[in-house]
Design a protein around this motif. Structure first.
Motif, short mmCIF file in Angstrom:
data_model
loop_
_atom_site.label_atom_id
_atom_site.label_comp_id
_atom_site.label_asym_id
_atom_site.label_seq_id
_atom_site.Cartn_x
_atom_site.Cartn_y
_atom_site.Cartn_z
N ILE A 25 0.83 -0.86 0.20
CA ILE A 25 -0.04 -0.03 -0.17
C ILE A 25 0.88 1.30 0.17
CG2 ILE A 25 -1.09 1.00 1.87
CD1 ILE A 25 -3.05 -0.93 1.91
N ARG A 33 -3.70 1.02 -6.03
CA ARG A 33 -4.04 1.66 -4.45
C ARG A 33 -5.49 0.86 -3.69
NH1 ARG A 33 -5.42 5.50 -1.01
NH2 ARG A 33 -4.81 5.42 1.02
N ASN A 34 -6.32 1.95 -4.43
CA ASN A 34 -7.99 1.31 -4.37
C ASN A 34 -7.85 0.44 -4.46
OD1 ASN A 34 -8.31 4.39 -3.94
ND2 ASN A 34 -8.95 5.11 -5.77
N ILE A 37 -6.29 -2.08 -1.62
CA ILE A 37 -7.56 -1.21 -0.72
C ILE A 37 -8.92 -2.42 -0.13
CG2 ILE A 37 -8.67 0.34 0.72
CD1 ILE A 37 -6.42 2.31 0.49
N THR A 88 -5.27 -0.13 8.94
CA THR A 88 -5.53 1.17 8.86
C THR A 88 -4.59 2.37 8.88
OG1 THR A 88 -7.75 0.51 10.49
CG2 THR A 88 -7.15 2.50 10.63
N LYS A 91 -3.56 2.74 5.56
CA LYS A 91 -4.34 3.34 4.82
C LYS A 91 -3.58 5.13 5.40
CE LYS A 91 -8.03 1.61 5.08
NZ LYS A 91 -9.33 1.14 5.68
N GLN A 95 -2.38 8.02 3.00
CA GLN A 95 -4.06 9.94 3.56
C GLN A 95 -2.58 10.28 3.57
OE1 GLN A 95 -6.57 8.97 1.49
NE2 GLN A 95 -6.38 10.98 1.95
#
Length: 220
Positions: A25, A33-34, A37, A88, A91, A95
């Motif tokens: 990731i 990346r999406n 996930i 988590t 991500k 972000q």
């Protein structure tokens, strides 16, 4: 138990794949990346479902073997919780980079992300090793359970043979008692007949004596 082992193997494969994808990731962008996930979300749900199935199967196994499987299930649940937390965190870190902390701009940020990825890879390797150890321990417990089960079956077989022999001896004893009872009844009947004969003879002798005395007195 074979079904539990299958679930454990599926869980090990899923967690290994999740671990590898979490490590990717940090370097993935955009659609890749999406997709990562989404895949990880799906695999985490599948892992949770597998653990729920293992929990249901554990309820149906004998009480003597349940403790070992329950302990392993708790380890799997803790492992899954750590994976969810790492997912988590992964991500969240990405972000922040997308929101203004671009690692390609700052060389030190690049080094920091690489070090973080190395640490994650090491953690993932350790996790895979622990999962492998859990599976080995599980297999060992299964073998020990099979050995205990075989011993219990052998003991039950021996006890069954002992009970059958005792039942056979009981039948023989009962038959002997029956024969003895019949013999005793026969002896009692014979004794009664002999007593009746003796009494009859005694009565006859008494009558003969009485008649002899009577007639002798009458002739005088």
């Amino acid at each position: 138990m074979d079904l539990i082992q299958d679930y454990e193997q599926q869980y090990a494969v899923l967690t290994a794949e999740i671990t590898a994808q979490i490590g990717r990731i940090g370097t993935a962008i955009g659609g890749e990346r999406n997709k990562l996930i989404a895949d990880i979300d799906r695999q985490l749900e599948e892992s949770q479902e597998l653990l729920e199935q293992i929990g249901l199967e554990i309820r149906d196994i004998p009480q003597a073997s349940r403790a070992g499987y329950t302990s392993r299930l708790n380890c799997y649940l803790a492992e899954l919780k750590r994976l969810q937390q790492e997912f988590t965190n992964a991500k969240s870190v990405r972000q922040k980079t997308a929101n203004g902390y671009d690692s390609s701009v700052d060389e030190f940020d690049e080094i920091g992300i690489q070090e973080d990825q190395k640490r994650r890879l090491l953690d993932n390797s350790e996790r895979l090793e622990r999962t492998g150890n859990y599976l080995k321990d599980g297999y060992r417990v299964i073998l020990e359970t099979e050995q205990i089960g075989a011993q219990v079956l052998q003991d039950l077989s021996d006890q069954r043979e002992t009970i059958q022999r005792a039942r056979g001896r009981l039948r023989e004893t009962d038959a002997e008692l029956g024969r003895s009872s019949r013999l005793l009844n026969s002896m009692i009947l014979r004794s009664l007949r002999e007593k009746i004969v003796l009494i009859s003879v005694a009565v006859a002798i008494f009558l003969v004596l009485f008649l002899s005395i009577y007639f002798s007195m009458s002739s005088d």
